[in-house]
Design a protein around this motif. Sequence first.
Motif, mmCIF file in Angstrom:
data_model
loop_
_atom_site.group_PDB
_atom_site.id
_atom_site.type_symbol
_atom_site.label_atom_id
_atom_site.label_comp_id
_atom_site.label_asym_id
_atom_site.label_seq_id
_atom_site.Cartn_x
_atom_site.Cartn_y
_atom_site.Cartn_z
ATOM 1 N N LEU B 207 0.866 -1.179 0.000
ATOM 2 C CA LEU B 207 0.000 0.000 0.000
ATOM 3 C C LEU B 207 0.897 1.222 0.000
ATOM 4 O O LEU B 207 1.785 1.343 0.840
ATOM 5 C CB LEU B 207 -0.905 -0.009 1.235
ATOM 6 N N ILE B 208 0.674 2.101 -0.973
ATOM 7 C CA ILE B 208 1.542 3.271 -1.097
ATOM 8 C C ILE B 208 0.689 4.525 -1.008
ATOM 9 O O ILE B 208 -0.426 4.581 -1.537
ATOM 10 C CB ILE B 208 2.373 3.203 -2.405
ATOM 11 N N GLN B 209 1.220 5.494 -0.265
ATOM 12 C CA GLN B 209 0.480 6.738 -0.057
ATOM 13 C C GLN B 209 1.485 7.861 0.106
ATOM 14 O O GLN B 209 2.399 7.779 0.917
ATOM 15 C CB GLN B 209 -0.399 6.584 1.201
ATOM 16 N N LYS B 210 1.376 8.897 -0.700
ATOM 17 C CA LYS B 210 2.260 10.067 -0.658
ATOM 18 C C LYS B 210 3.741 9.692 -0.646
ATOM 19 O O LYS B 210 4.530 10.244 0.115
ATOM 20 C CB LYS B 210 1.935 10.927 0.566
ATOM 21 N N GLY B 211 4.087 8.721 -1.469
ATOM 22 C CA GLY B 211 5.496 8.364 -1.591
ATOM 23 C C GLY B 211 6.021 7.467 -0.494
ATOM 24 O O GLY B 211 7.223 7.244 -0.399
ATOM 25 N N GLU B 212 5.154 6.963 0.373
ATOM 26 C CA GLU B 212 5.607 6.076 1.446
ATOM 27 C C GLU B 212 4.838 4.771 1.378
ATOM 28 O O GLU B 212 3.645 4.768 1.066
ATOM 29 C CB GLU B 212 5.363 6.725 2.805
#
Lengths: 373, 306
Positions: B207-212
């Motif tokens: 799961l990826i969110q805002k580059g993290e």
Amino acid sequence: MRMLKFLLWKELIQIYRDPSIIMILFIMPMIQLLILPLAADYEIKNINLGVVDHDHTEYSRKLVNKVVSSGYFRLKDYSPTFQQGLKAIESDKTDLILEIPPHFERDLVKENQASLFVAVDAVNGVKAGLGGAYIQRIIQGDNQDIRTQWMPEQRLNPQPVIEVTTADWYNPNMNYRVFMVPGILVMLVTMIGSSFASNNIVREKEMGTIEQINVSPIKKMQFILGKLIPFWMLALVVLTVGLLIARFVYGIVPLGHYITIYIFATIYLLAILGLGLLLSTYAQTQQQSMLVSFFVTMIFNLLSGLYTPIESMPAWAQMITRFNPVSYFIEVMRMVMLKGSGLADIKYQILALVGFAVFFNSWAILNYRKRSG
Amino acid sequence: MKPITVENIVKTYPAKNGVVTALKGISFAVDKGEIFGLIGPDGAGKTSLFRILTTLLLADSGSASIDGFDVISDYKQIRKRVGYMPGKFSLYQDLSVQENLEFFATIFNTTIKENYDLVKEIYQQIEPFKTRKAGQLSGGMKQKLALCCALIHKPSVLFLDEPTTGVDAVSRKEFWEMLYRLKVQGITMLVSTPYMDEASLCDRVALIQKGELLSVNTPKGITGEFKKPLWSVKANDMFRLMNDIKKDASVESCYPFGQVHHVVFKTQENSKEELERIAYTGNYSEVEINLIEPNIEDCFMALMQA
């Protein structure tokens, strides 16, 4: 080799399938070559003449007749005073006033000299300059006629007159088209070379297809050659069409060899296509590449000696034309077509163009990156 | 040696005010023959990561390797062995289906004949239209053709950037079936998608969110990380219901999910009674309250808030 062949095949299919490219490629040059040389003529004709005759004698009438019958002037206004004649210039009815002073005939006969006054509307500089020169020549001719009329019995001219006779070499009839058609042809080939190739690569950027090519093992050199060669071929086809039009429509048969023209065109196109490639490596959208190549080709064409002789430009502009590949091609075209120059005569231009080709292409190859930072 | 390894990849883009960090030190590894899903909303950094792994983009720092080859120093090797299907349809619209396939076979130094087995099943579906121009194909057929073109050189690793975005439900299902068949052939796949429901189709997801990266696990593992009970609530006035639930101090989160609201409480006791009380005081009718199993989207919502 197989890859390159396939790249070329793909490019040609795409060009062939795009009807607008074919239209632009063949119809544009034909129309330009058929219209421009006939319309864009340096010879100024139909200069509107206004005459203010204060003399009303046989001599003044003869002079006016002579001016009008030269074919360059149209008598548009015949005013009693100079003020009224000037009004006609102001209202754009006439371009030039010839004022014949009172006692013109009397002075000429009695005192052996008389003066005339010519006023020219100089809003259009070319028209003013040429119009003034034409009328001066006609008046001088008239003067000569009068002198021979008066001294028919004298064998020797008491006042020696230096007479200048000109012979126009390479273009004996001063046919404007002979000189203009090769130049326009160069302009067309340049436009195709610089904008078509660059647009084509930028289109791949816009469509995203360049990404697919970039992830493939294809080499930079192969990709660039695959783009250069099809447009190089197309431009040579357009050149051929143009040369055919020049020959069969304008009857311009080059004195030199067609082979010389093609050899030079080949090198020239490498330089111009290199420039197009260079533009494409910087531009992100077709709009950008179109505008930049439009700007560059316009500057190149105006500074190429096509419309105005390079020799009459200021020194700094002449320097710029040395860095303008178009000027070399126009020079060579005229040399080969009108003077019959061979390869040996144009070796300096060939050398310069090879330089341009190497410069633009290496810059383009260096700047083309399969990956971004 | 894992087919894909990513170590601490950082990527920034220059922006008007300072820089935008697209990837903030991402690390993960993908096993051979695995379908690895990269799940995240638009702008999470999925495409940047794909472009770095396919050697189209240079990362600011960190390292990554494909089949043991470094993406920076051995990029030539990588370009021979990866297939990349970009999110945007990027084949030649003015070439026919067959011409496109031939073109991509050629630039990868191969022929259609050589690797026909691999694309056969997919290609047969679009073969009736092989003389049609690619630009005139339907969305689903375009994706099939793009997949064929990405596979024609028999890549060992396949990168699929949002392959099902903008494709209808039936074509999406077919597309995933095709991916399973490729998995059997031992091809490793990295798939990105903004659709949470596709996550359960992958072997493992990140799961990826805002580059993290929020979490890397199997779909089961990720839903297993969701410890608190999850309630679904349904009533006649859904909008007012949501506001009422959110007002309650013991509620951790409440978000709409299809026709119901999903509710998570801070504490685990008496949550059903609490929901019933809210429904009763608000005079709702047709109230339905159920305890449900969390799915990936619930986990994603929980991780995003954490």
